[in-house]
Design a protein around this motif. Structure first.
Motif, PDB file in Angstrom:
ATOM      1  N   TRP A 187       0.706  -0.773   0.002  1.00 40.84           N
ATOM      2  CA  TRP A 187      -0.455   0.278  -0.137  1.00 40.84           C
ATOM      3  C   TRP A 187       1.016   1.126  -0.172  1.00 40.84           C
ATOM      4  N   LEU A 188       0.939   2.166  -1.046  1.00 44.67           N
ATOM      5  CA  LEU A 188       2.011   2.719  -1.344  1.00 44.67           C
ATOM      6  C   LEU A 188       0.487   4.387  -1.468  1.00 44.67           C
ATOM      7  N   TYR A 189       1.228   5.389  -0.465  1.00 44.47           N
ATOM      8  CA  TYR A 189       1.074   6.803   0.128  1.00 44.47           C
ATOM      9  C   TYR A 189       2.324   7.136  -0.567  1.00 44.47           C
ATOM     10  N   ALA A 190       1.109   8.692  -0.929  1.00 45.43           N
ATOM     11  CA  ALA A 190       1.553   9.327  -2.610  1.00 45.43           C
ATOM     12  C   ALA A 190       1.270  10.603  -2.304  1.00 45.43           C
ATOM     13  N   PRO A 191       1.757  12.017  -2.310  1.00 48.09           N
ATOM     14  CA  PRO A 191       1.585  13.272  -1.484  1.00 48.09           C
ATOM     15  C   PRO A 191       0.240  13.397  -2.424  1.00 48.09           C
ATOM     16  N   GLY A 192      -0.349  14.014  -2.156  1.00 44.99           N
ATOM     17  CA  GLY A 192      -2.085  14.508  -3.330  1.00 44.99           C
ATOM     18  C   GLY A 192      -1.809  16.188  -3.477  1.00 44.99           C
ATOM     19  N   ASP A 193      -0.913  16.051  -3.106  1.00 41.01           N
ATOM     20  CA  ASP A 193      -0.368  18.069  -3.365  1.00 41.01           C
ATOM     21  C   ASP A 193       0.658  18.080  -4.597  1.00 41.01           C
ATOM     22  N   ARG A 194       0.912  16.343  -4.931  1.00 40.96           N
ATOM     23  CA  ARG A 194       2.309  16.696  -6.117  1.00 40.96           C
ATOM     24  C   ARG A 194       1.813  15.388  -7.167  1.00 40.96           C
ATOM     25  N   PRO A 195       0.675  15.397  -8.203  1.00 36.49           N
ATOM     26  CA  PRO A 195       0.925  14.934  -8.877  1.00 36.49           C
ATOM     27  C   PRO A 195       1.079  13.674 -10.180  1.00 36.49           C
ATOM     28  N   GLY A 196       2.309  14.642 -10.056  1.00 30.40           N
ATOM     29  CA  GLY A 196       3.126  14.047 -10.804  1.00 30.40           C
ATOM     30  C   GLY A 196       3.930  12.640 -10.002  1.00 30.40           C
ATOM     31  N   ILE A 197       3.941  12.571  -8.691  1.00 32.47           N
ATOM     32  CA  ILE A 197       4.160  11.796  -7.870  1.00 32.47           C
ATOM     33  C   ILE A 197       3.389  10.580  -7.729  1.00 32.47           C
ATOM     34  N   VAL A 198       2.594  11.233  -7.833  1.00 32.77           N
ATOM     35  CA  VAL A 198       0.928  10.119  -7.797  1.00 32.77           C
ATOM     36  C   VAL A 198       0.732   9.006  -8.850  1.00 32.77           C
ATOM     37  N   GLN A 199       1.023   9.872 -10.027  1.00 36.81           N
ATOM     38  CA  GLN A 199       0.884   9.110 -11.598  1.00 36.81           C
ATOM     39  C   GLN A 199       2.120   8.099 -11.610  1.00 36.81           C
ATOM     40  N   LYS A 200       3.043   8.195 -10.469  1.00 36.37           N
ATOM     41  CA  LYS A 200       4.379   7.658  -9.986  1.00 36.37           C
ATOM     42  C   LYS A 200       4.112   6.308 -10.103  1.00 36.37           C
ATOM     43  N   ASP A 227      -8.064  19.786  -4.902  1.00 36.07           N
ATOM     44  CA  ASP A 227      -8.089  19.787  -6.026  1.00 36.07           C
ATOM     45  C   ASP A 227      -7.587  18.579  -7.284  1.00 36.07           C
ATOM     46  N   ALA A 228      -6.140  18.761  -6.737  1.00 40.51           N
ATOM     47  CA  ALA A 228      -5.195  17.678  -7.745  1.00 40.51           C
ATOM     48  C   ALA A 228      -6.114  16.363  -7.836  1.00 40.51           C
ATOM     49  N   THR A 229      -6.363  15.456  -6.698  1.00 40.90           N
ATOM     50  CA  THR A 229      -6.885  14.588  -6.548  1.00 40.90           C
ATOM     51  C   THR A 229      -8.090  14.602  -6.904  1.00 40.90           C
ATOM     52  N   ALA A 230      -8.743  15.174  -6.979  1.00 44.70           N
ATOM     53  CA  ALA A 230     -10.279  15.574  -7.767  1.00 44.70           C
ATOM     54  C   ALA A 230     -10.191  15.372  -9.126  1.00 44.70           C
ATOM     55  N   ASP A 231      -9.428  15.570  -9.357  1.00 45.03           N
ATOM     56  CA  ASP A 231      -9.059  16.337 -10.827  1.00 45.03           C
ATOM     57  C   ASP A 231      -8.350  14.826 -11.251  1.00 45.03           C
ATOM     58  N   LEU A 232      -7.566  13.730 -10.922  1.00 41.88           N
ATOM     59  CA  LEU A 232      -7.082  12.780 -11.318  1.00 41.88           C
ATOM     60  C   LEU A 232      -8.104  11.339 -11.421  1.00 41.88           C
ATOM     61  N   LEU A 233      -8.966  11.892  -9.849  1.00 40.96           N
ATOM     62  CA  LEU A 233      -9.569  10.461  -9.989  1.00 40.96           C
ATOM     63  C   LEU A 233     -11.249  10.714  -9.986  1.00 40.96           C
ATOM     64  N   ALA A 234     -11.073  12.250 -11.224  1.00 42.26           N
ATOM     65  CA  ALA A 234     -12.432  12.002 -12.345  1.00 42.26           C
ATOM     66  C   ALA A 234     -12.804  10.717 -13.409  1.00 42.26           C
ATOM     67  N   ASP A 235     -11.021   9.911 -13.349  1.00 42.88           N
ATOM     68  CA  ASP A 235     -11.354   8.682 -14.042  1.00 42.88           C
ATOM     69  C   ASP A 235     -11.045   7.549 -13.388  1.00 42.88           C
ATOM     70  N   PRO A 236     -11.341   6.192 -14.224  1.00 45.06           N
ATOM     71  CA  PRO A 236     -10.693   5.251 -13.394  1.00 45.06           C
ATOM     72  C   PRO A 236      -9.645   5.220 -13.393  1.00 45.06           C
ATOM     73  N   GLN A 237      -8.781   4.219 -12.301  1.00 46.38           N
ATOM     74  CA  GLN A 237      -7.264   3.909 -12.427  1.00 46.38           C
ATOM     75  C   GLN A 237      -7.034   3.329 -12.104  1.00 46.38           C
ATOM     76  N   PRO A 238      -6.167   2.081 -12.657  1.00 48.83           N
ATOM     77  CA  PRO A 238      -5.522   0.840 -13.206  1.00 48.83           C
ATOM     78  C   PRO A 238      -5.448   0.592 -11.559  1.00 48.83           C
TER      79      PRO A 238
END
Length: 285
Positions: free
Chosen positions: A26-39, A66-77
């Protein structure tokens, strides 16, 4: 309601396959860094936890949400959980197609869950127990609402609250939540993060100890920790062989309990454990 399950529940807008492996990482990623979340989403972690709390500076929390809401507006892998900072985050997140569950920090009492459950509209909840009062209420929190799908410790805050100076001081709280989760028919808890990201030998040793205590899997704060955690929690060949014997015998025996040829007593709980071992062993293939 029996909630003894082995995979994260499906989120809205997603339909994970029923054969999804038991999650171990279970990997944590900071919500204010969308690039790290994508990785993180392509890191190989079984579950990604987008953090809106400790990993985000106070002046960046609005952006993180806001960045997390944008990212999760679509299903994720992979399944995505969000650790919220405060209940006010939840209305923004609750209907997002890419969200599977919420992790709720600093829960201290079962009454906390009722308010969160109402806001989350049935989304699975994972309360984090981070102080002495929360540990005392572990079973009550675990059974407070059907939306609770798991519990875990927040060990950094718990250490501060207890004044613990040695890791052994957490043995009782760790055992307490393992027992509470089992009593509530929840999955075994996931170990808290190991903060020393470069000391992989210490991580492996600590995972082995956590596994012996009844935990299943671990949260991580860096992708390099993921393979170590997975190896530590995968069953050894002798465990797999023993589990195969138990399950095979159970399938041919109609009694509630029985004795194996080697003299070992087997009941329903032992069979359940053996099946979990085989489900984990499937990750090796």
């Amino acid at each position: 309601m029996n909630r003894d399950h082995t995979a994260p529940p499906a989120g809205r807008g997603t339909t994970p396959p029923p054969t999804r492996p038991i999650p171990l990482t279970w990997l944590y990623a900071p919500g204010d860094r969308p690039g790290i979340v994508q990785k993180a989403l392509t890191s190989g972690a079984d579950v990604v936890i987008v953090d809106l709390e400790d990993a985000v500076a106070p002046d960046r929390r609005a952006y993180a949400l806001d960045a997390t809401a944008d990212l999760l507006a679509d299903p994720q892998p992979v399944p995505v959980h969000v650790r919220v900072h405060a209940p006010r985050d939840i209305p923004t997140l609750v209907s997002l197609p890419g969200l599977v569950a919420l992790r709720v920090p600093k829960v201290t009492h079962p009454t906390d869950i009722g308010r969160i459950a109402e806001l989350s509209q049935g989304l699975p909840l994972y309360p984090l127990l981070e102080n002495a009062l929360a540990v005392e209420h572990a079973y009550a929190i675990a059974t407070a609402h059907p939306s609770v799908h798991g519990i875990a410790l927040g060990e950094a805050d718990l250490c501060a609250d207890l004044g613990v100076r040695d890791d052994r001081g957490l043995d009782w709280p760790r055992s307490r939540i393992v027992v509470a989760a089992r009593a509530a028919a929840l999955p075994p808890p996931v170990q808290s993060v190991h903060p020393h990201v470069r000391d992989l030998d210490a991580l492996a040793a600590d995972c082995a100890r956590g596994r012996a205590m009844g935990f299943l899997g671990r949260a991580a704060i860096h992708p390099r920790q993921l393979p170590v955690i997975e190896r530590a929690y995968l069953p050894a060949p002798d465990e797999i062989a023993a589990a195969e014997k138990v399950v095979k015998a159970a399938e041919s025996c109609h009694d509630g309990a029985f004795v194996l040829p080697d003299g070992r007593f087997v009941d329903a709980a032992v069979v359940t454990g053996a099946r979990r071992v085989l489900a984990l062993a499937a990750r090796r293939s």
